[in-house]
Design an enzyme around this catalytic site. Sequence first.
Site, PDB file in Angstrom:
ATOM      1  N   GLN A   1       1.815  -7.716   2.739  1.00 34.75           N
ATOM      2  CA  GLN A   1       0.506  -8.240   3.098  1.00 34.75           C
ATOM      3  C   GLN A   1       0.615  -8.401   4.971  1.00 34.75           C
ATOM      4  O   GLN A   1      -0.054  -9.226   5.098  1.00 34.75           O
ATOM      5  CB  GLN A   1       0.201  -9.300   2.597  1.00 34.75           C
ATOM      6  CG  GLN A   1       0.226  -9.163   0.895  1.00 34.75           C
ATOM      7  CD  GLN A   1      -0.269 -10.624   0.493  1.00 34.75           C
ATOM      8  OE1 GLN A   1      -0.449 -11.576   1.009  1.00 34.75           O
ATOM      9  NE2 GLN A   1      -0.131 -10.499  -0.959  1.00 34.75           N
ATOM     10  N   CYS A   2       1.246  -7.226   5.487  1.00 38.16           N
ATOM     11  CA  CYS A   2       1.397  -7.415   6.945  1.00 38.16           C
ATOM     12  C   CYS A   2       0.522  -6.303   7.494  1.00 38.16           C
ATOM     13  O   CYS A   2       0.406  -5.295   6.794  1.00 38.16           O
ATOM     14  CB  CYS A   2       2.753  -7.275   7.059  1.00 38.16           C
ATOM     15  SG  CYS A   2       3.267  -7.260   9.074  1.00 38.16           S
ATOM     16  N   GLY A   3       0.077  -6.295   8.767  1.00 36.09           N
ATOM     17  CA  GLY A   3      -0.620  -5.534   9.614  1.00 36.09           C
ATOM     18  C   GLY A   3       0.412  -4.168   9.762  1.00 36.09           C
ATOM     19  O   GLY A   3      -0.135  -2.966   9.894  1.00 36.09           O
TER      20      GLY A   3
END
Length: 164
Positions: free
Chosen positions: A34-36
């Site tokens: 759930q990271c850019g």
Amino acid sequence: MSVYEYTVNNAKGEPVSLSAYKGKVLVIVNTASQCGLTPQYEGLQALYEQFAPQGLEILGFPCNQFAEQEPGTNEDIQSFCKLNYGVTFPIFAKVDVRGETAIPLFRYLSDSAPVEAPEGEAQDNDPKWNFTKFVIDREGQVAARFEPRETPAAMEAALAELLK
């Protein structure tokens, strides 16, 4: 010392000795779903498909230490990687990669590939964020370190050289 002296847990919690990868070129990377930077899975998978026949292995280590961007279970993470990015390289059990709770493998990697501290700041070689990538040569030594914002494609020349 080399990475071959370390044992880690696979996604099922079973111990895996990294000596099983002797003679391979490795990319060891801390990951998050759930990271850019999560789309880097796509680039990592592309490198894996390109170079696996020459002896490349990519080892992913999910980590929830950075803004809690990997909250899922090991099973959730496996499913996410396969369904969203077609990942076929191994994704291990969730680990800590920095600080007092870092697993020994990541303490070794961080110490073996220091980063230059900005002037006036204390030296801290731990991964700064998700998707810090360590390239390991066929002898199990750290050959290069690529910081999170460096794309997997930035590793291509280094990998090609080590895989000759």
